[in-house]
Design a protein around this motif. Structure first.
Motif, PDB file in Angstrom:
ATOM      1  N   ILE A 282      32.263  68.986  50.357  1.00 15.27           N
ATOM      2  CA  ILE A 282      32.247  67.933  50.790  1.00 15.27           C
ATOM      3  C   ILE A 282      32.774  67.850  52.218  1.00 15.27           C
ATOM      4  O   ILE A 282      32.497  67.122  53.181  1.00 15.27           O
ATOM      5  CB  ILE A 282      33.028  67.052  49.708  1.00 15.27           C
ATOM      6  CG1 ILE A 282      32.462  66.665  48.494  1.00 15.27           C
ATOM      7  CG2 ILE A 282      33.591  65.818  50.238  1.00 15.27           C
ATOM      8  CD1 ILE A 282      33.380  66.094  47.289  1.00 15.27           C
ATOM      9  N   PHE A 283      33.888  68.729  52.352  1.00 13.28           N
ATOM     10  CA  PHE A 283      34.284  68.871  53.536  1.00 13.28           C
ATOM     11  C   PHE A 283      33.322  69.383  54.529  1.00 13.28           C
ATOM     12  O   PHE A 283      33.199  68.980  55.752  1.00 13.28           O
ATOM     13  CB  PHE A 283      35.451  69.895  53.507  1.00 13.28           C
ATOM     14  CG  PHE A 283      37.010  69.157  53.240  1.00 13.28           C
ATOM     15  CD1 PHE A 283      36.826  67.739  53.081  1.00 13.28           C
ATOM     16  CD2 PHE A 283      37.847  70.065  52.778  1.00 13.28           C
ATOM     17  CE1 PHE A 283      37.974  67.349  52.629  1.00 13.28           C
ATOM     18  CE2 PHE A 283      38.926  69.484  52.241  1.00 13.28           C
ATOM     19  CZ  PHE A 283      39.050  68.060  52.201  1.00 13.28           C
ATOM     20  N   ALA A 284      32.398  70.431  54.130  1.00 18.18           N
ATOM     21  CA  ALA A 284      31.445  71.056  54.951  1.00 18.18           C
ATOM     22  C   ALA A 284      30.315  69.944  55.662  1.00 18.18           C
ATOM     23  O   ALA A 284      30.132  70.172  56.740  1.00 18.18           O
ATOM     24  CB  ALA A 284      30.874  72.313  54.490  1.00 18.18           C
TER      25      ALA A 284
ATOM     26  N   PHE B 229      39.271  68.176  58.851  1.00 16.02           N
ATOM     27  CA  PHE B 229      39.815  67.403  59.998  1.00 16.02           C
ATOM     28  C   PHE B 229      39.031  65.980  60.092  1.00 16.02           C
ATOM     29  O   PHE B 229      39.774  64.928  60.074  1.00 16.02           O
ATOM     30  CB  PHE B 229      39.556  68.185  61.214  1.00 16.02           C
ATOM     31  CG  PHE B 229      39.899  67.201  62.361  1.00 16.02           C
ATOM     32  CD1 PHE B 229      41.245  66.771  62.897  1.00 16.02           C
ATOM     33  CD2 PHE B 229      38.852  66.713  63.292  1.00 16.02           C
ATOM     34  CE1 PHE B 229      41.340  65.920  63.899  1.00 16.02           C
ATOM     35  CE2 PHE B 229      38.992  65.779  64.371  1.00 16.02           C
ATOM     36  CZ  PHE B 229      40.239  65.510  64.675  1.00 16.02           C
ATOM     37  N   TYR B 230      37.741  65.910  60.003  1.00 10.92           N
ATOM     38  CA  TYR B 230      37.011  64.859  59.916  1.00 10.92           C
ATOM     39  C   TYR B 230      37.421  63.655  58.764  1.00 10.92           C
ATOM     40  O   TYR B 230      37.649  62.649  58.862  1.00 10.92           O
ATOM     41  CB  TYR B 230      35.430  65.096  59.821  1.00 10.92           C
ATOM     42  CG  TYR B 230      34.598  63.493  59.536  1.00 10.92           C
ATOM     43  CD1 TYR B 230      34.263  63.212  60.704  1.00 10.92           C
ATOM     44  CD2 TYR B 230      33.905  63.579  58.254  1.00 10.92           C
ATOM     45  CE1 TYR B 230      33.394  62.037  60.533  1.00 10.92           C
ATOM     46  CE2 TYR B 230      33.302  62.378  58.041  1.00 10.92           C
ATOM     47  CZ  TYR B 230      32.716  61.823  59.184  1.00 10.92           C
ATOM     48  OH  TYR B 230      31.991  60.760  59.027  1.00 10.92           O
ATOM     49  N   CYS B 231      37.397  64.291  57.570  1.00 10.04           N
ATOM     50  CA  CYS B 231      37.817  63.652  56.547  1.00 10.04           C
ATOM     51  C   CYS B 231      39.306  62.923  56.560  1.00 10.04           C
ATOM     52  O   CYS B 231      39.780  62.131  56.175  1.00 10.04           O
ATOM     53  CB  CYS B 231      37.731  64.502  55.096  1.00 10.04           C
ATOM     54  SG  CYS B 231      37.922  63.251  53.609  1.00 10.04           S
ATOM     55  N   TYR B 232      40.085  63.953  57.079  1.00 10.06           N
ATOM     56  CA  TYR B 232      41.517  63.291  57.354  1.00 10.06           C
ATOM     57  C   TYR B 232      41.541  62.336  58.225  1.00 10.06           C
ATOM     58  O   TYR B 232      42.585  61.225  58.062  1.00 10.06           O
ATOM     59  CB  TYR B 232      42.343  64.564  57.693  1.00 10.06           C
ATOM     60  CG  TYR B 232      43.669  64.113  58.309  1.00 10.06           C
ATOM     61  CD1 TYR B 232      44.713  64.098  57.273  1.00 10.06           C
ATOM     62  CD2 TYR B 232      44.076  64.054  59.611  1.00 10.06           C
ATOM     63  CE1 TYR B 232      46.106  63.677  57.786  1.00 10.06           C
ATOM     64  CE2 TYR B 232      45.419  63.485  59.981  1.00 10.06           C
ATOM     65  CZ  TYR B 232      46.481  63.555  59.073  1.00 10.06           C
ATOM     66  OH  TYR B 232      47.729  63.198  59.414  1.00 10.06           O
ATOM     67  N   LYS B 233      40.595  62.371  59.453  1.00 11.59           N
ATOM     68  CA  LYS B 233      40.981  61.482  60.370  1.00 11.59           C
ATOM     69  C   LYS B 233      40.194  60.093  59.799  1.00 11.59           C
ATOM     70  O   LYS B 233      40.773  58.851  60.058  1.00 11.59           O
ATOM     71  CB  LYS B 233      40.161  61.781  61.570  1.00 11.59           C
ATOM     72  CG  LYS B 233      40.456  60.872  62.776  1.00 11.59           C
ATOM     73  CD  LYS B 233      39.753  61.422  64.089  1.00 11.59           C
ATOM     74  CE  LYS B 233      39.774  60.486  65.261  1.00 11.59           C
ATOM     75  NZ  LYS B 233      39.304  61.317  66.513  1.00 11.59           N
ATOM     76  N   TYR B 234      39.111  60.160  59.251  1.00  5.81           N
ATOM     77  CA  TYR B 234      38.458  58.835  58.858  1.00  5.81           C
ATOM     78  C   TYR B 234      38.336  58.424  57.260  1.00  5.81           C
ATOM     79  O   TYR B 234      37.967  57.250  57.078  1.00  5.81           O
ATOM     80  CB  TYR B 234      36.799  58.943  59.418  1.00  5.81           C
ATOM     81  CG  TYR B 234      36.794  59.392  60.770  1.00  5.81           C
ATOM     82  CD1 TYR B 234      36.880  58.253  61.847  1.00  5.81           C
ATOM     83  CD2 TYR B 234      36.294  60.599  61.468  1.00  5.81           C
ATOM     84  CE1 TYR B 234      36.668  58.417  63.186  1.00  5.81           C
ATOM     85  CE2 TYR B 234      36.317  60.750  62.695  1.00  5.81           C
ATOM     86  CZ  TYR B 234      36.536  59.752  63.584  1.00  5.81           C
ATOM     87  OH  TYR B 234      36.234  59.773  65.021  1.00  5.81           O
ATOM     88  N   TYR B 235      38.909  59.301  56.481  1.00  6.59           N
ATOM     89  CA  TYR B 235      38.913  59.033  55.132  1.00  6.59           C
ATOM     90  C   TYR B 235      40.066  59.504  54.532  1.00  6.59           C
ATOM     91  O   TYR B 235      40.113  60.244  53.570  1.00  6.59           O
ATOM     92  CB  TYR B 235      37.734  59.297  54.390  1.00  6.59           C
ATOM     93  CG  TYR B 235      36.229  58.842  54.868  1.00  6.59           C
ATOM     94  CD1 TYR B 235      35.658  57.811  54.662  1.00  6.59           C
ATOM     95  CD2 TYR B 235      35.611  59.693  55.955  1.00  6.59           C
ATOM     96  CE1 TYR B 235      34.578  57.451  55.210  1.00  6.59           C
ATOM     97  CE2 TYR B 235      34.540  59.521  56.433  1.00  6.59           C
ATOM     98  CZ  TYR B 235      34.037  58.318  56.156  1.00  6.59           C
ATOM     99  OH  TYR B 235      32.529  57.843  56.826  1.00  6.59           O
TER     100      TYR B 235
END
Length: 532
Positions: A364-366, A310-316
């Motif tokens: 990377i996601f973790a 979710f963090y990667c989807y939102k910001y990267y």
């Protein structure tokens, strides 16, 4: 005599590797700039991760062979390359035997040489993960978190101390993807060449790695705006890098399409085709969920990589698209295939190595999940703590401790006894001794003893007489292979009935912990006498 495809495959894989190294050197200004930005504190952290990574692979876990007969094929092909300049009947990808042949030429042929080569590459993969994560998030501390997590993955540690291809392949995959992201960042022609020839080389280590050509194309549509002009100069590295992989993929397809592996490896118990939608549905239901449960890793890790997704989807989001494609394409490749029997078994243990292809993305996601969780804890719970890095470090350490039970479970496995037997035989016997064994490469790959297949010894009278007349002592190795399929069991029983066998040496496991259902594991070496 080798056919032209085998000859071209050998030449092309060496050429691919050499060109890749030259191109990596030529692009040193780009990757060295990334390394130069690492601070002294971060180098200390990376050194600590390296120490942990090396200790886990060289001390905590024992070297072993798990895959029959693949690991021995790789070593046998490598030995044949430096001895005869050919690969014999070896049917698989040439990348790993090529690397082993270079290592054998320098250090000498040996099981431990091959295993420790894999272990070194496995121990160093964390640094590629660090570089890859750092360039994705533009944050070297997140790179350190993901590198720390990758260094202690139990499945990766286990397969690092074997001679299988998955861990060496993953080292070069993560290195390749670092150059791919460097290209997306700088759009330099030299990085395009380095990325494509790196992809071409990893495709010759494991055939499924050809998907990175496709992944690279998807990435260009995501990251490169405007799209590059399609002309000769642009198409040249694509054509050359892919052309060099053609002999290898032809060889592999010739082997893979020659049999129904789903039925063959299940001894006819499972019916179907090598690739199908029904395989995808069954494997997704049976095996796909293991990526999200606590079977392969702690559930805390699952929660963190989902949060990080979710963090990667939102910001990267651009990076997220490519990483998700990485997972989806590998998922489709593995689970539409005969995953039910991959690894030589319908059990999970031999399949863990295939899940490793997903873990660069998962760590990377973790790392992003840990960052997001640390941010939440600092802002909502411990508002008095200004150092978000300290909270993230504590979360990372807590997560790493959660992996300890998985490490012990993966470590306690019994097949490494066979490696001790091979080492003993290589020292105590000579080329005058003949060893009858189900899978001759198990002994023939790295020792000087003569070997012959048990089935040929039993069924071909002329072959047996020729072997007996040209050798001294004859031995039968009643090893692990006598337990793994009905045909091998039948042949092992037949030689015990039709010949006089005298126990020459017993190799007994002294492990305190054996897998569930295994009460004893002993390898017996018999001297064979013709019954008069």
């Amino acid at each position: 005599m080798m056919n032209i495809i085998d000859q071209a495959g050998i030449i092309f894989v060496f050429l691919s590797f050499a060109i890749m190294l030259v191109l990596i050197f030529q692009t040193r200004s780009y990757w060295y700039a990334q390394i130069r930005e690492i601070s002294s504190v971060q180098w200390v952290c990376l050194s600590l991760i390296l120490a942990i990574s090396v200790w886990l692979r060289f001390v905590f876990f024992k070297p072993r062979h798990i895959m029959y007969v693949d690991e021995f094929w790789y070593m046998e092909a490598a030995r044949n390359l430096i001895t005869y300049g050919q690969i014999g009947a070896y049917p698989k990808s040439l990348g790993w035997p090529m690397l082993l042949s270079i290592i054998f030429f320098i250090k000498g042929v040996g099981n431990f040489t091959a295993i420790y080569a894999s272990a070194i590459l496995g121990a160093l993969t964390f640094f590629n993960i660090f570089l890859l994560t750092s360039i994705i998030y533009n944050n070297r501390w997140l790179g350190i978190i993901s590198a720390a997590l990758f260094s202690i993955l139990p499945g990766h540690i286990l397969w690092s101390v074997t001679a299988e291809t998955n861990v060496p392949a993953l080292y070069f995959i993560t290195l390749t993807m670092f150059f791919v992201f460097l290209y997306y960042k700088h759009k330099a022609s030299s990085l395009l060449w380095a990325s494509l020839f790196s992809i071409g080389f990893i495709a010759q280590i494991r055939p499924e790695n050809h998907i990175f050509f496709l992944l690279f194309i998807f990435g260009i549509f995501i990251f490169v705006k405007p799209l590059p002009k399609i002309n000769f100069n642009y198409l040249e590295p694509w054509a050359l890098s892919f052309f060099l992989t053609l002999p290898d993929i032809i060889r592999v397809l010739r082997d893979k399409l020659s049999n129904n592996w789903l039925e063959a490896e299940s001894n006819g118990l499972i019916h179907g085709s090598n690739f199908s939608l029904s395989n995808l549905l069954y494997n997704s239901q049976k095996w796909g969920g293991y990526l999200f449960t606590n079977v392969l890793h702690p559930i805390f890790f699952t929660l963190l990589f989902l949060l990080g997704c979710f963090y990667c989807y939102k910001y990267y989001r651009k990076c997220w698209k490519l990483l998700i494609l990485w997972v989806v394409i590998f998922y489709l490749v593995y689970f539409t295939a005969w995953f039910q029997t991959l690894g030589g078994s319908t059990e999970l243990y031999g399949k863990i190595r295939f899940y490793l292809s997903f873990y660069p993305v998962l760590v990377i996601f973790a790392a992003g999940g840990i960052y997001l969780l640390g941010q939440f804890i600092r802002s909502k719970i411990f508002r008095g703590i200004n150092d978000r890095g300290l909270i993230c470090a504590l979360i990372t350490i807590m997560l790493m401790l959660n992996f300890l039970p998985y490490m012990k479970e993966r470590r306690d496995y019994f097949k490494e006894l066979e490696l001790g037997v091979i080492t003993k035989i290589s020292k105590d016997f000579t080329s005058k001794d003949l060893f009858v064994i189900n899978l001759p490469p198990v002994l023939g790959a790295t020792t000087n003893v003569r070997t012959c297949a048990l089935k040929d010894f039993l069924e071909n009278d002329l072959y047996r007489r020729n072997m007996l007349s040209s050798t001294g002592r004859v031995f039968f190795l009643d090893d692990y292979t006598c337990t793994i399929c009905d045909d091998f069991k039948k042949d092992c029983g037949q030689i015990k009935r039709d010949f006089d066998l005298v126990l020459f040496k017993e190799f007994k496991s002294d492990q305190k912990t054996l897998p569930q259902g295994v009460e004893d594991y002993t390898i017996n070496l018999y001297q064979v006498y013709i019954r008069k």
